[in-house]
Design an enzyme around this catalytic site. Structure first.
Site, short mmCIF file in Angstrom:
data_model
loop_
_atom_site.label_atom_id
_atom_site.label_comp_id
_atom_site.label_asym_id
_atom_site.label_seq_id
_atom_site.Cartn_x
_atom_site.Cartn_y
_atom_site.Cartn_z
N ASP A 176 12.87 -27.50 -33.26
CA ASP A 176 12.28 -27.16 -34.65
C ASP A 176 13.59 -26.67 -35.58
O ASP A 176 13.36 -25.62 -36.18
CB ASP A 176 11.23 -26.30 -34.61
CG ASP A 176 10.47 -26.30 -35.77
OD1 ASP A 176 10.47 -27.01 -36.54
OD2 ASP A 176 9.53 -25.24 -35.84
N GLN B 154 5.54 -16.00 -42.46
CA GLN B 154 4.17 -16.57 -42.18
C GLN B 154 4.30 -17.81 -41.35
O GLN B 154 4.58 -19.04 -42.16
CB GLN B 154 3.30 -16.88 -43.55
CG GLN B 154 1.87 -17.59 -43.15
CD GLN B 154 1.09 -16.32 -42.00
OE1 GLN B 154 0.44 -15.43 -42.65
NE2 GLN B 154 0.85 -17.01 -41.09
N GLY B 155 4.20 -17.77 -39.92
CA GLY B 155 4.63 -18.91 -39.15
C GLY B 155 3.28 -19.77 -38.98
O GLY B 155 2.24 -19.03 -39.11
N THR B 156 3.45 -20.79 -38.41
CA THR B 156 2.20 -21.37 -37.69
C THR B 156 1.55 -20.57 -36.79
O THR B 156 0.35 -20.44 -36.53
CB THR B 156 2.64 -22.88 -37.07
OG1 THR B 156 3.66 -23.27 -37.86
CG2 THR B 156 1.44 -23.86 -37.06
N GLY C 95 1.92 -17.23 -36.38
CA GLY C 95 1.72 -15.78 -36.41
C GLY C 95 2.31 -15.20 -37.57
O GLY C 95 3.40 -16.19 -38.32
N1 ATP Z 1 14.54 -11.58 -36.20
C1 ATP Z 1 14.17 -12.03 -37.75
N2 ATP Z 1 14.51 -11.38 -38.72
C2 ATP Z 1 14.21 -11.54 -39.86
N3 ATP Z 1 13.29 -12.42 -40.17
C3 ATP Z 1 12.93 -13.28 -39.21
C4 ATP Z 1 12.98 -12.98 -38.02
N4 ATP Z 1 12.19 -13.95 -37.03
C5 ATP Z 1 11.67 -14.49 -38.03
N5 ATP Z 1 12.17 -14.27 -39.21
C6 ATP Z 1 11.32 -14.80 -40.36
O1 ATP Z 1 10.07 -15.24 -40.25
C7 ATP Z 1 9.95 -16.60 -40.25
C8 ATP Z 1 8.77 -17.17 -39.43
O2 ATP Z 1 9.35 -16.95 -38.08
P1 ATP Z 1 9.23 -17.87 -36.82
O3 ATP Z 1 10.14 -19.00 -37.39
O4 ATP Z 1 9.72 -17.46 -35.74
O5 ATP Z 1 7.76 -17.95 -36.74
P2 ATP Z 1 6.70 -19.35 -36.63
O6 ATP Z 1 5.55 -19.00 -36.61
O7 ATP Z 1 7.23 -20.28 -35.44
O8 ATP Z 1 7.12 -20.39 -37.64
P3 ATP Z 1 7.05 -21.75 -38.29
O9 ATP Z 1 6.07 -22.36 -37.33
O10 ATP Z 1 6.42 -21.65 -39.55
O11 ATP Z 1 8.36 -22.42 -37.82
C9 ATP Z 1 11.16 -17.20 -40.20
O12 ATP Z 1 11.38 -18.29 -40.88
C10 ATP Z 1 12.06 -16.08 -40.72
O13 ATP Z 1 11.95 -16.05 -42.50
MG MG Z 2 9.83 -21.11 -37.84
#
Ligand code: ATP
Ligand code: MG
Length: 402
Positions: free
Chosen positions: A166, A43-45, A47
């Site tokens: 990041d 669950q990222g910021t 999506g």
């Molecule tokens: N290709 C992938 N394979 C497996 N897990 C993934 C992959 N991409 C992302 N994830 C999981 O999903 C999480 C969130 O993805 P990501 O960091 O890209 O999103 P975000 O919304 O930018 O996150 P945040 O803002 O919290 O750093 C990652 O920390 C990881 O645990």
């Molecule tokens: Mg992330």
């Protein structure tokens, strides 16, 4: 992709845009239903992320990262567009591979609007998840492999004039074969050398607080790839401490923790720091002695490792080694040499992600979100309370490694 000027958007135009997005025939953008969602892993910021399986090739697993369109009256969000542009440019064994962009149509029945997804090759673990699980034990050679791959990835992106901005354990993916993939380019940007003597003016509101280097905390806007090396230093120390080494609750508190570990922030340690915007307004221990090695030695027994962490955590960004220099450090060239993680990981049959590891209680995702996400992923400007991703977690991961 069409973008709309906010001032010109009214409800009729919004409806028109929704209709336009829905009825458009996207020749190069498949429907996301070609993948079958299995479990939420992040669950990222910006999506949520699901593990999914290709319906036509059942052995192919992907990660679907949904692009948050909720507050977007302006069309496709610029942050996601930037992430896609950068990912399309990068192609390297240690960088997550973007396969394609998919879409889903809006449904009146289910009351959801059209969405877009970034589709990535799936990695079985992220480093935060692995470090949270005390059953996962890294040998020194395995730690060297993780760090070597991390610096290889950083060397590649920096050579391509991209700063990640990041770096943190949750954004470092590890496949079951032990290959490291730098992920989450949502905050990344291209950098350039100062043009015509004019300094760059990048935003300093980047990098998750606990991994944010002192120059950003002090308001520097003309920074470079060395911000990622600070983050790599924090992650490297975490390979032994198993939880983030400086868990500040505010920007001021983060600077205090940095000064306590890395020594007083002053022009002797860091020539020119006095010119930074916030230098005279922030407070930190003025007399503090540098004690990176002393504090880490109980965890990091290897001398080379201690020395490299010490250098990555130099206050003055211009003195930090770049990725190339880090790779040349003795740490990587003395026995035990870097060795594959594949065998060690084969002993763990569940996937480990920060999202699934946090919150405990049978993998209660709501708790995971409330506890770990709000703090460990606190974006700049947010206040994060003093959560501890480390904790005593060691079980409770839901997803199987296939
Ligand atoms: N290709 C992938 N394979 C497996 N897990 C993934 C992959 N991409 C992302 N994830 C999981 O999903 C999480 C969130 O993805 P990501 O960091 O890209 O999103 P975000 O919304 O930018 O996150 P945040 O803002 O919290 O750093 C990652 O920390 C990881 O645990
Ligand atoms: Mg992330």
């Amino acid at each position: 992709m069409t973008t709309y000027t906010p001032a010109l958007v009214n409800s009729t135009q919004e409806a028109e845009m929704a209709h336009y997005v829905d009825t458009l025939d996207y020749p190069f953008c498949h429907d996301v239903s070609k993948y079958e969602k299995i479990v939420k892993v992040g669950q990222g910021t910006f999506g949520e992320v699901h593990k999914a399986r290709d319906r036509r090739n059942k052995s192919k697993f992907v990660a679907l990262k949904k692009v948050l369109m909720d507050n977007e009256k302006e069309g496709f969000p610029i942050t996601a567009l930037r992430e896609v542009r950068i990912l399309q440019l990068l192609e390297h064994e240690n960088i997550v591979n973007l396969i394609e962009i998919c879409r889903s149509k809006s449904s009146q029945l289910a009351k959801h609007s059209a969405s877009f997804y970034l589709v990535f090759d799936f990695a079985e673990h992220d480093l935060a998840g692995l470090l949270s699980n005390f059953k996962v034990k890294f040998s020194l050679g395995e730690i060297k492999s993780v760090m070597k791959q991390m610096f290889n990835g950083l060397y590649y992106i920096h050579a391509n004039k991209i700063i990640h901005r990041d770096m943190k354990a949750a954004n470092v993916l590890i496949t079951k074969k032990g290959t490291l993939k730098l992920a989450d380019f949502g905050l990344a940007r291209a950098f350039s050398l100062e043009r015509n003597g004019k300094p760059n003016r990048y935003t300093n509101r980047v990098v998750t607080l606990w991994y944010r280097p002192p120059e950003l905390l002090l308001g520097e806007r003309n920074y470079g790839p060395s911000v990622d090396l600070w983050g790599a230093g924090c992650i490297m120390a975490e390979m032994w401490t198993r939880s983030p080494i400086m868990q500040g609750s505010t920007e001021q508190h983060q600077l205090k923790l940095i000064a306590q570990l890395c020594g007083a922030i002053n022009p002797t340690a860091w020539p020119g720091v006095e010119k930074l915007q916030l230098y005279n307004t922030m407070e930190w221990p003025k007399e503090a002695r540098r004690r990176v090695k002393d504090r880490l030695r109980p965890y990091v027994k290897d001398q080379g490792a201690c020395d490299l962490i010490d250098k990555l955590l130099l206050l003055d960004p211009s003195q930090r080694p770049d990725a190339d220099a880090a790779l040349m450090h003795d740490f990587f060239w003395t026995d035990p040499m870097p060795c594959s993680l594949e065998k060690m990981l084969a002993g763990h049959t569940t996937s480990m992600f920060e999202y699934l590891a946090s919150g405990r209680g049978g993998g209660g995702q709501a708790a995971a979100q409330a506890a770990a996400h709000a703090q460990a992923t606190a974006k700049p400007g947010e206040q994060s309370s003093n959560a501890n991703r480390g904790g005593q977690r060691n079980e409770g991961f839901k997803d199987m490694v296939y």
